[in-house]
Design an enzyme around this catalytic site. Sequence first.
Site, PDB file in Angstrom:
ATOM      1  N   LYS A 198       0.886  -1.225  -0.096  1.00  0.00           N
ATOM      2  CA  LYS A 198       0.166   0.077   0.120  1.00  0.00           C
ATOM      3  C   LYS A 198       0.630   1.142  -0.084  1.00  0.00           C
ATOM      4  O   LYS A 198       1.975   1.213   0.196  1.00  0.00           O
ATOM      5  CB  LYS A 198      -1.073  -0.164   1.020  1.00  0.00           C
ATOM      6  CG  LYS A 198      -2.249  -0.796   1.066  1.00  0.00           C
ATOM      7  CD  LYS A 198      -3.451  -0.696   1.872  1.00  0.00           C
ATOM      8  CE  LYS A 198      -4.687  -1.310   1.420  1.00  0.00           C
ATOM      9  NZ  LYS A 198      -5.711  -1.065   2.359  1.00  0.00           N
ATOM     10  N   ARG A 242      -4.276  -9.732   4.513  1.00  0.00           N
ATOM     11  CA  ARG A 242      -4.637  -9.831   2.970  1.00  0.00           C
ATOM     12  C   ARG A 242      -3.355  -9.588   2.094  1.00  0.00           C
ATOM     13  O   ARG A 242      -2.956  -8.384   2.411  1.00  0.00           O
ATOM     14  CB  ARG A 242      -5.811  -8.911   2.705  1.00  0.00           C
ATOM     15  CG  ARG A 242      -6.156  -8.785   1.265  1.00  0.00           C
ATOM     16  CD  ARG A 242      -7.352  -7.839   1.207  1.00  0.00           C
ATOM     17  NE  ARG A 242      -7.920  -7.652  -0.336  1.00  0.00           N
ATOM     18  CZ  ARG A 242      -7.558  -6.924  -1.116  1.00  0.00           C
ATOM     19  NH1 ARG A 242      -6.552  -6.037  -1.035  1.00  0.00           N
ATOM     20  NH2 ARG A 242      -8.219  -6.980  -2.157  1.00  0.00           N
TER      21      ARG A 242
END
Length: 275
Positions: free
Chosen positions: A221, A255
């Site tokens: 991210k 995840r």
Amino acid sequence: MLRLGQREWPAGTFAVMAVINRTPDSFFDHGVTYDFGAALRAAGRAAAAGADIIDIGGVKAGPGADVGVAEEIRRVTGLVSAIRQAHPEVVISVDTWRAEVGEAVAAAGADLLNDAWGGVDPRLAEVAAAYRIGLVCSHAGGLAPRTGPHRPAYGDVLAEVAGNVTAAATRAVAAGVRPESILIDPGHDFGKNTWQSLELTRRLGELAATGWPVLVAVSNKDFIGETLGLPADQRGAGTVAALAICAWQGARVLRVHDVPAARRALNAVRWARGS
């Protein structure tokens, strides 16, 4: 005890959730699994590498071309059915905020609805309840789907996130979702800047202490990229570090894009804490 599909995870154990994007414009893989066959093969590789959960997305999280309900259903529903047939042991999740999509994939065999946008459609919880499947309750800072934050401000970001997601989990139980099939997600980068996402990572133990199983989606991210000054395709080491920090503090579902690396990191955490 966390229960999803036919699987159970006792307290203190981890589940790896593999990302499969049926999108032509995902920020990380740029459409490499947009083709149906490529997505199905990727799911097979993830399962073979030790993924417990396959998370299918049909719409890019960030801004981009509009994807209507019918197109999102087309992208994900057939893949759910195919993975269910090929890998009956794997838990299937679908990343969506739309109740119509949730109903279509639940009927096709999905076990979990992963709502990254903070419950903008409250009917999604009703779908999870009706089909007796799981639900992820996430914090997105009140953003509309596929929009980015603009100068987000919180007095105490962890307190805001914890209050929001636990309230959402309580509402989901009231709607009929099984408590043992609900996860909470602090929503790294969703409605947050890099400092706030780092603060959530440092203090994740406080969120785990609420008693709800915590899902973290930190893989590659922007907060990792900004912290390290690296583009998306060079954030693997930072991702593993963030995963390990979150797992050590009690995250239950991780995840990820790189299943083998995540599994190795989680094994190291397990060995280090003697469990």
